[in-house]
Design a protein around this motif. Sequence first.
Motif, PDB file in Angstrom:
ATOM      1  N   LYS A 247       0.834  -1.205   0.000  1.00 30.39           N
ATOM      2  CA  LYS A 247       0.000   0.000   0.000  1.00 30.39           C
ATOM      3  C   LYS A 247       0.867   1.253   0.000  1.00 30.39           C
ATOM      4  N   THR A 248       1.526   1.509  -1.111  1.00 26.69           N
ATOM      5  CA  THR A 248       2.303   2.730  -1.284  1.00 26.69           C
ATOM      6  C   THR A 248       2.095   3.238  -2.705  1.00 26.69           C
ATOM      7  N   ALA A 249       2.457   4.494  -2.914  1.00 25.46           N
ATOM      8  CA  ALA A 249       2.347   5.066  -4.259  1.00 25.46           C
ATOM      9  C   ALA A 249       3.257   4.324  -5.237  1.00 25.46           C
ATOM     10  N   LEU A 250       4.445   3.927  -4.769  1.00 21.70           N
ATOM     11  CA  LEU A 250       5.374   3.207  -5.640  1.00 21.70           C
ATOM     12  C   LEU A 250       4.837   1.824  -6.004  1.00 21.70           C
ATOM     13  N   ALA A 251       4.155   1.196  -5.060  1.00 12.20           N
ATOM     14  CA  ALA A 251       3.539  -0.108  -5.354  1.00 12.20           C
ATOM     15  C   ALA A 251       2.473   0.047  -6.430  1.00 12.20           C
ATOM     16  N   ALA A 252       1.692   1.129  -6.324  1.00 13.11           N
ATOM     17  CA  ALA A 252       0.669   1.388  -7.338  1.00 13.11           C
ATOM     18  C   ALA A 252       1.311   1.626  -8.702  1.00 13.11           C
ATOM     19  N   VAL A 253       2.423   2.365  -8.727  1.00 13.29           N
ATOM     20  CA  VAL A 253       3.130   2.610  -9.987  1.00 13.29           C
ATOM     21  C   VAL A 253       3.609   1.288 -10.583  1.00 13.29           C
ATOM     22  N   LEU A 254       4.179   0.429  -9.731  1.00 10.95           N
ATOM     23  CA  LEU A 254       4.674  -0.862 -10.200  1.00 10.95           C
ATOM     24  C   LEU A 254       3.549  -1.689 -10.815  1.00 10.95           C
ATOM     25  N   ALA A 255       2.414  -1.743 -10.124  1.00  7.51           N
ATOM     26  CA  ALA A 255       1.291  -2.552 -10.611  1.00  7.51           C
ATOM     27  C   ALA A 255       0.684  -1.962 -11.877  1.00  7.51           C
ATOM     28  N   ILE A 256       0.460  -0.648 -11.888  1.00  5.49           N
ATOM     29  CA  ILE A 256      -0.164  -0.004 -13.048  1.00  5.49           C
ATOM     30  C   ILE A 256       0.739  -0.068 -14.273  1.00  5.49           C
ATOM     31  N   LEU A 257       2.042  -0.096 -14.031  1.00  9.17           N
ATOM     32  CA  LEU A 257       2.995  -0.161 -15.137  1.00  9.17           C
ATOM     33  C   LEU A 257       3.125  -1.585 -15.687  1.00  9.17           C
ATOM     34  N   CYS A 258       3.254  -2.560 -14.788  1.00  8.99           N
ATOM     35  CA  CYS A 258       3.619  -3.913 -15.220  1.00  8.99           C
ATOM     36  C   CYS A 258       2.427  -4.824 -15.498  1.00  8.99           C
ATOM     37  N   PHE A 259       1.326  -4.664 -14.761  1.00 11.51           N
ATOM     38  CA  PHE A 259       0.217  -5.598 -14.958  1.00 11.51           C
ATOM     39  C   PHE A 259      -0.401  -5.486 -16.358  1.00 11.51           C
ATOM     40  N   PRO A 260      -0.711  -4.279 -16.862  1.00  7.75           N
ATOM     41  CA  PRO A 260      -1.264  -4.207 -18.229  1.00  7.75           C
ATOM     42  C   PRO A 260      -0.308  -4.767 -19.282  1.00  7.75           C
TER      43      PRO A 260
ATOM     44  N   LYS B  10      18.067  -1.471 -21.169  1.00  6.60           N
ATOM     45  CA  LYS B  10      18.834  -1.656 -19.947  1.00  6.60           C
ATOM     46  C   LYS B  10      18.392  -0.686 -18.857  1.00  6.60           C
ATOM     47  N   GLY B  11      18.097   0.553 -19.260  1.00  5.95           N
ATOM     48  CA  GLY B  11      17.635   1.542 -18.284  1.00  5.95           C
ATOM     49  C   GLY B  11      16.313   1.146 -17.666  1.00  5.95           C
ATOM     50  N   ALA B  12      15.425   0.586 -18.510  1.00  4.27           N
ATOM     51  CA  ALA B  12      14.126   0.143 -17.986  1.00  4.27           C
ATOM     52  C   ALA B  12      14.318  -1.001 -17.000  1.00  4.27           C
ATOM     53  N   ALA B  13      15.277  -1.881 -17.289  1.00  2.00           N
ATOM     54  CA  ALA B  13      15.547  -3.006 -16.392  1.00  2.00           C
ATOM     55  C   ALA B  13      15.989  -2.509 -15.025  1.00  2.00           C
ATOM     56  N   TRP B  14      16.895  -1.536 -15.013  1.00  2.00           N
ATOM     57  CA  TRP B  14      17.350  -0.985 -13.727  1.00  2.00           C
ATOM     58  C   TRP B  14      16.214  -0.261 -13.010  1.00  2.00           C
ATOM     59  N   GLY B  15      15.402   0.445 -13.764  1.00  2.00           N
ATOM     60  CA  GLY B  15      14.275   1.162 -13.155  1.00  2.00           C
ATOM     61  C   GLY B  15      13.285   0.216 -12.493  1.00  2.00           C
ATOM     62  N   VAL B  16      12.945  -0.867 -13.200  1.00  2.00           N
ATOM     63  CA  VAL B  16      12.020  -1.855 -12.645  1.00  2.00           C
ATOM     64  C   VAL B  16      12.636  -2.531 -11.421  1.00  2.00           C
ATOM     65  N   ALA B  17      13.933  -2.832 -11.486  1.00  2.00           N
ATOM     66  CA  ALA B  17      14.604  -3.498 -10.371  1.00  2.00           C
ATOM     67  C   ALA B  17      14.597  -2.626  -9.115  1.00  2.00           C
ATOM     68  N   ILE B  18      14.946  -1.352  -9.289  1.00  2.00           N
ATOM     69  CA  ILE B  18      14.985  -0.438  -8.135  1.00  2.00           C
ATOM     70  C   ILE B  18      13.584  -0.238  -7.567  1.00  2.00           C
ATOM     71  N   LEU B  19      12.621  -0.030  -8.458  1.00  2.00           N
ATOM     72  CA  LEU B  19      11.240   0.153  -8.019  1.00  2.00           C
ATOM     73  C   LEU B  19      10.752  -1.087  -7.269  1.00  2.00           C
TER      74      LEU B  19
END
Length: 501
Positions: A275-288, A351-360
Motif C-alpha cells: 500500500k504505497t504510491a510506488l507499489a501502485a506505480v509498479l502494478a499499473i505499469l507492469c500488470f497491463p 537496460k535503463g528500464a531493467a534498472w528502473g524496474v529493479a529499483i522500483l
Amino acid sequence: MPASAVPRQAIWLRRVAWAILVVGVVLRGVIWAQQRSLYLDEANLLRNFTERSYLGLFRNLDYEQYSPPLFSVLIKGCLGLFGNNELSVRLVPVLASMFTLGLFFRQTQRWLAPPVAVFVLSFLAFGKVFIDYGTVCKQYATDGLAALALIEVAYYVGRGRFGAREAAIWVLVGCTSIWFSMPTVFVLAGIGIWYLLEAWQRQQWRAVGWVLGTGLAWLLGFGVYYLLLLQTNVKSNYLQQYHHEMFLAFPPHNVEELQLLAKQVGELINKTVGKTALAAVLAILCFPLGLYQLLRRQRFLACVLLVPIAACLAASALHYYSLMSRLVLFMLPLLLLVLGYGAQWLARQHKGAAWGVAILGLVVLANQQQLRYLGQAFQSDYADVRSALEYVAQHQQPGDAVFAYYNVAPVARYYTQEHTPGLPLANLTLQEPGSLPTAQDPFANGLLMLQQQGVRRIWIVYDREDEGPAHLAAAQGNIVARYPVYRGYALLYESKATVPQ
C-alpha cells in the motif's frame, strides 16, 4: 557481458530463490509456533467442528461461518489426532501455505526470467497477507494451494492430447477440488477453456468432446455443491449487506461507484504488492503489459491466469463473490505472475528500464516484507484476546465476574470450554450475538445485568483499541486494574453500588 556470465548469474539467482523459499517456509513455521490468539471467525468455525460429526460438515455451518467440507474434515481430523489447540487447528493451513510457496517457486522458475522470478517469489514469501492468512484456521491458504496445484496438473496432463484417460483424471481432480476449495471453479474455467482451444485448433474433434464432457461433469459437481452449501449464503441478506462494498462496482453508474471501484482496485494492489504510491506505480505499469504479452504470446498462461481473474471479478460484479482480501487470496499469486511477466518484458526492452524496474521492485518489496517476525511476535489484524483472558484468569478473585461481550464471547468460549487445556475462568458471562435489541448498548446492558445480580467487581475483555468500555466503566465506578494487549485490553471494574433488582 560474456556468455559464461549468463549461466553463472542464473545459477546465483536460483540459489537466491532457494534461499527465499527456505526463509519463507521457516517464517511461516515460526509464526505458527508462536500460537497467537484465535480470532472471532476461527473460534466460531471450530465450534462447528466440535459440535458436529464428520457427515454434519457437508451442510451449511452455523455461527455465520463457511468452510469447504473437505477442508473441514481435515481440521476435525487434526482435532481428533492432536487435540484442540492453536498448533493443531492451524496445521493444515500452515502446511498449505508452505506448499503454495513451493509450487509458486517452481512456477516462477519455469515461466519467468531468474531476476524477475526472485522478485515475484519474494512478495509471496514475505507479504503480510500471505503470512497472516496462511497461519490461521481458515480455508484461505488451502484456496491458494488448490489454485496453483490445478495449474500445475494442467501443465503436465493433456498437453497435446486429451482423451479418456485425461478426462477421467480431470473429472476426479476437478470435482474433488471444488469440495476442497470453492474458488477452484474459477481456475477450472481457465483450464477447460485452454484444453478446448487446443483441441479445436488442432481439429481433434474427439478431444473436443472429451473436454466438453469433462466440463459438464465439473458443472454438475459444482451445481450439487451450490445447492447444498452456497445457495443459502448467496441469498443471505446479512452476507449481501456485509459484503456490499466488496462486490466489484462494475460497471460504475455514478461518481460514488466509480470511487468505490478505484478503492477496490487499490485494495487489490495493496494486498498483492503493498500500500504505497510506488507499489501502485509498479502494478499499473507492469500488470497491463503482462496482460497484453500473455494474450499475444502465451495461450496457456493467458487461460490459466487471466480467465480465473476475469471470472472472479465477473462473479463479484454480479454479487456472487466478495473481493474481501482473504477471499481473493487464491487469486493474488496469479496477479503476481501476470505482473512479473509484464516486468520481465519491460526489462528486456532497455537496460535503463531493467534498472528502473529493479529499483522500483526492491523499494516496494522492502516496504512489504515481514521478516522481522522471525524474531518477534507476529501482529495480525486481530486482538490478542487469549492474553487478556489469561491475565484475568491469573488475577481473578472469588466473587469476580467476567463479562465477554458478543464479539469476544466466541473466543472466550473456545479458551474456557474447548481448548486443551481450558482457562479456569469462574463466573463467566458470554453475551450471545443478536441477544439484544440493536438500540441497546451491549456493554451497558451487560454490566447492568451483572450489577442487578449483586456483582460489584466485573472483569471486561475488549478486542478493540477504542476506550468506549473503559469510559463507561469509569463513569459508573472505579477501574481497579487494567492490562493492555495487542489491539485490546482487559480491565477490572468495581461498581460504586449494586443496582437493586
